[in-house]
Design a protein around this motif. Structure first.
Motif, PDB file in Angstrom:
ATOM      1  N   UNK A  84       0.808  -1.211   0.000  1.00 18.17           N
ATOM      2  CA  UNK A  84       0.000   0.000   0.000  1.00 18.17           C
ATOM      3  C   UNK A  84       0.841   1.260   0.000  1.00 18.17           C
ATOM      4  N   UNK A  85       1.968   1.230   0.671  1.00 16.79           N
ATOM      5  CA  UNK A  85       2.857   2.398   0.677  1.00 16.79           C
ATOM      6  C   UNK A  85       3.449   2.644  -0.704  1.00 16.79           C
ATOM      7  N   UNK A  86       3.845   1.576  -1.382  1.00 15.24           N
ATOM      8  CA  UNK A  86       4.380   1.720  -2.740  1.00 15.24           C
ATOM      9  C   UNK A  86       3.293   2.190  -3.701  1.00 15.24           C
ATOM     10  N   UNK A  87       2.093   1.662  -3.546  1.00 15.93           N
ATOM     11  CA  UNK A  87       0.983   2.060  -4.423  1.00 15.93           C
ATOM     12  C   UNK A  87       0.620   3.520  -4.184  1.00 15.93           C
ATOM     13  N   UNK A  88       0.583   3.957  -2.918  1.00 19.84           N
ATOM     14  CA  UNK A  88       0.280   5.354  -2.617  1.00 19.84           C
ATOM     15  C   UNK A  88       1.347   6.281  -3.197  1.00 19.84           C
ATOM     16  N   UNK A  89       2.588   5.844  -3.155  1.00 19.02           N
ATOM     17  CA  UNK A  89       3.671   6.642  -3.737  1.00 19.02           C
ATOM     18  C   UNK A  89       3.497   6.789  -5.247  1.00 19.02           C
ATOM     19  N   UNK A  90       3.140   5.706  -5.915  1.00 19.79           N
ATOM     20  CA  UNK A  90       2.885   5.768  -7.359  1.00 19.79           C
ATOM     21  C   UNK A  90       1.685   6.654  -7.667  1.00 19.79           C
TER      22      UNK A  90
END
Length: 123
Positions: free
Chosen positions: A59-65
């Motif tokens: 979720x952190x990587x997706x939010x960053x994208x």
């Protein structure tokens, strides 16, 4: 009609137009399907134990994208009840991000995280 009455009529008309636009936009926004990261990873075939373990980091990587693709805007939020645990027999509520089901940030972020990359189709 006096000038003041004319201004009042214009303001009422402008307010009505804005109200109608907001109503139409809200209906369109609510019609789009939103998914949580855990639901997305489960739909990609990831086992539930791995979703519980690695979903937060994915979720952190997706939010960053998502932020990179949308000029720094944050994703929309919703609340999710956690599983029962010691001290919280009914679980407790946490805030999580939700995305449109067809948002490319879901796939791009999950591909960027090594633990979830194998479950997401290549772009």
């Amino acid at each position: 009609m006096s000038a003041a009455a004319h201004r009042r009529a214009r303001r009422r008309t402008a307010a009505a137009v804005l109200r109608r636009r907001r109503t139409e936009n809200r209906a369109h926004r609510d019609a789009t399907q939103r998914v949580k990261v855990s639901d997305f990873l489960t739909s990609q075939g990831m086992p539930q134990e791995d979703v519980d373990r690695y979903g937060s980091w994915a979720g952190r990587h997706i939010a960053s994208e998502y932020r990179a693709a949308h000029h720094g805007h944050q994703p929309r939020k919703t609340r999710k009840r956690t599983d029962p645990c010691k001290g919280h027999p009914n679980g407790f509520w946490v805030k999580v991000n939700i995305y449109r089901a067809d948002d490319p940030a879901l796939i791009a972020g999950a591909r960027r995280y090594n633990r979830t990359a194998e479950y997401v189709p290549a772009a």
